[in-house]
Design an enzyme around this catalytic site. Sequence first.
Site, mmCIF file in Angstrom:
data_model
loop_
_atom_site.group_PDB
_atom_site.id
_atom_site.type_symbol
_atom_site.label_atom_id
_atom_site.label_comp_id
_atom_site.label_asym_id
_atom_site.label_seq_id
_atom_site.Cartn_x
_atom_site.Cartn_y
_atom_site.Cartn_z
ATOM 1 N N GLU A 101 0.879 -1.177 0.000
ATOM 2 C CA GLU A 101 0.000 0.000 0.000
ATOM 3 C C GLU A 101 0.908 1.217 0.000
ATOM 4 O O GLU A 101 1.528 1.533 1.017
ATOM 5 C CB GLU A 101 -0.892 -0.010 1.248
ATOM 6 C CG GLU A 101 -1.893 -1.140 1.271
ATOM 7 C CD GLU A 101 -3.055 -0.902 0.316
ATOM 8 O OE1 GLU A 101 -3.284 0.255 -0.098
ATOM 9 O OE2 GLU A 101 -3.722 -1.880 -0.029
ATOM 10 N N CYS A 121 -2.156 9.101 2.646
ATOM 11 C CA CYS A 121 -1.927 8.600 1.295
ATOM 12 C C CYS A 121 -3.054 9.033 0.369
ATOM 13 O O CYS A 121 -2.835 9.300 -0.797
ATOM 14 C CB CYS A 121 -1.816 7.088 1.322
ATOM 15 S SG CYS A 121 -3.194 6.304 2.182
HETATM 16 P P1 NAD Z 1 8.776 4.736 4.208
HETATM 17 O O1 NAD Z 1 8.671 3.921 2.988
HETATM 18 O O2 NAD Z 1 9.927 5.649 4.351
HETATM 19 O O3 NAD Z 1 8.789 3.808 5.504
HETATM 20 C C1 NAD Z 1 7.748 2.887 5.747
HETATM 21 C C2 NAD Z 1 8.268 1.764 6.620
HETATM 22 O O4 NAD Z 1 9.248 1.023 5.897
HETATM 23 C C3 NAD Z 1 8.945 2.200 7.906
HETATM 24 O O5 NAD Z 1 8.551 1.335 8.936
HETATM 25 C C4 NAD Z 1 10.428 2.021 7.594
HETATM 26 O O6 NAD Z 1 11.224 1.777 8.723
HETATM 27 C C5 NAD Z 1 10.391 0.802 6.713
HETATM 28 N N1 NAD Z 1 11.547 0.645 5.826
HETATM 29 C C6 NAD Z 1 12.391 1.601 5.371
HETATM 30 N N2 NAD Z 1 13.305 1.061 4.518
HETATM 31 C C7 NAD Z 1 13.020 -0.261 4.447
HETATM 32 C C8 NAD Z 1 13.593 -1.341 3.723
HETATM 33 N N3 NAD Z 1 14.647 -1.180 2.918
HETATM 34 N N4 NAD Z 1 13.045 -2.567 3.859
HETATM 35 C C9 NAD Z 1 11.967 -2.763 4.652
HETATM 36 N N5 NAD Z 1 11.384 -1.769 5.368
HETATM 37 C C10 NAD Z 1 11.907 -0.531 5.267
HETATM 38 O O7 NAD Z 1 7.397 5.548 4.303
HETATM 39 P P2 NAD Z 1 7.007 6.684 5.325
HETATM 40 O O8 NAD Z 1 7.744 7.927 4.979
HETATM 41 O O9 NAD Z 1 7.071 6.152 6.709
HETATM 42 O O10 NAD Z 1 5.459 6.871 5.012
HETATM 43 C C11 NAD Z 1 4.943 7.786 4.090
HETATM 44 C C12 NAD Z 1 4.529 7.072 2.815
HETATM 45 O O11 NAD Z 1 3.582 6.051 3.128
HETATM 46 C C13 NAD Z 1 3.832 7.985 1.829
HETATM 47 O O12 NAD Z 1 4.307 7.712 0.537
HETATM 48 C C14 NAD Z 1 2.370 7.579 1.939
HETATM 49 O O13 NAD Z 1 1.600 7.847 0.789
HETATM 50 C C15 NAD Z 1 2.489 6.120 2.211
HETATM 51 N N6 NAD Z 1 1.260 5.616 2.816
HETATM 52 C C16 NAD Z 1 0.458 4.772 2.086
HETATM 53 C C17 NAD Z 1 -0.742 4.327 2.616
HETATM 54 C C18 NAD Z 1 -1.653 3.418 1.839
HETATM 55 O O14 NAD Z 1 -2.509 2.793 2.460
HETATM 56 N N7 NAD Z 1 -1.532 3.328 0.538
HETATM 57 C C19 NAD Z 1 -1.114 4.726 3.898
HETATM 58 C C20 NAD Z 1 -0.269 5.586 4.591
HETATM 59 C C21 NAD Z 1 0.921 6.011 4.053
#
Ligand code: NAD
Length: 490
Positions: A239, A273
Amino acid sequence: MADAAGSHQFAVRNPRTGVVDYSFAADTPAQIAEIAKALRTRQPKWRALGIAERANALSAWADAIEARRAALIAALTHDTGRWHLSETEVDGAIRNIRRWAKLAPEALGANMRGEERASALIPTVRYQNQYVPYPLAGFISPWNFPVTLSLIDAVPALAAGCAAIIKPSEITPRFVEPLREALNDVPALKEVLAFVLGGAEAGQALIEEVDLICFTGSVQTGRKVAEAAARRFIPASLELGGKDPVIVLPSADIDRAVESVVRGGLSNAGQACLSIERVYVHRSIHDAFVEKLAAKAAALEINWPSIHQGHIGPVIHAPQAKIIADHLADAIAKGAKVRAGGEVLERDGGLWCPATVLENVNHDMAIMTEETFGAVLPVMAFDTVEEAIALANDTSFGLSAAVIGATTDEARVIAEEINAGGLSVNDCGLTIMTYEPEKNSFGFSGMGGSRMGPASIQRFIRKKALIIQTGNPVSIDAMEESKAPSRPAA
Ligand code: NAD
């Protein structure tokens, strides 16, 4: 920084002050592997409890969380800098656990076996499906709705009979303590649910241990998660981000449309999002619409100096403020006109993006093509419905979208042409206000089954087929070359 045990210390910044006032030691890959091993050992017992008992355990956890509601809200408030939304988020998460406890028995089906049937091809062969939960499911979540998004997929997975490991965002981890405490009240659930802490390394280590991964976060990280899952041949539900459009038709009631777009784009300071990030308005009502939108946005206050005032919370993750500022600077340099807000403000060390309205924007600007994740509403005029649909579809994302017109039929027919998973008709952001609809995302917004409706529990179930011979075994003679129907005459 690694400590003696080899784990990394993470410093957590308070978004209202910019001060680091919390820290935690990340779980190492070895610790995550240990936790996964223990959960795996206990999962068969959890599965054997049956859906009614598992639902009872989830309900008991909801009660235990409710008993710690104040502590959970306080933790969330520290991490997100918002009060009212933290209350709403915690109450929503408790409601969601109770909803699943009620819904799961029917959604899952009490019988974990399908009906036994005869094969249409070979009458002596019968078959039956068996439905088996993936033993261990992993969940990685982002910082914008920390509690909601760490539980949204994990709760139906637990109801399905999986054990679960959740790795929340390292940016907003404080809520984990009260949730862990609440788990102490429900030993059966504590045996199969664990939270691990850390950043990218912990996330990657988690993927190595689980049988299925549900990820919510950015497109960049989503790709890394998908690659790691593909290497292990495990299912991944992703997501990701959005750049949601709304089309406002010439027939729309302007006041109603403004009300809806303001809520859809500026709630949680645009840190959702499915925030509206692009507004397309018919030229005949564009000026009147922008006038009202700008007035409404300008009247919204940031929640500073008191957390109990205003509508717009701080930018939770400081690097996001730089992205917002860069998008605004790029748009303004290319000719966008600021009608409200327009710059990221620093107040007492915290960062706020006041409600911002831009006009005279186009698709050469990052603000119309890349995810901004801030309280920004760029408005662009269109002349024909075909043009509006083409603009809405001119994106790499396809999470959700909205169309607003005078009648349902008029808006609906256009919504059906937009490439997005959730289409709101005559309002914005209806996908988070309803649980029943099923949807898939398009493009960069992710992949995987629907996550909110009752059928989403099926993502955590693997189908096995028992195929039973009730007659004589098929003889190898039947495979003989000379029996081939197409064999040419000798
Ligand atoms: P991010 O991708 O930076 O981090 C998300 C998670 O991934 C964190 O827990 C982080 O520690 C982990 N992570 C980071 N690098 C990783 C790796 N290499 N392998 C595995 N895990 C890793 O996202 P963010 O900045 O925390 O969140 C914002 C983003 O999330 C925005 O793009 C937003 O649109 C999206 N989002 C999507 C939804 C949806 O339902 N579609 C909902 C909320 C947020």
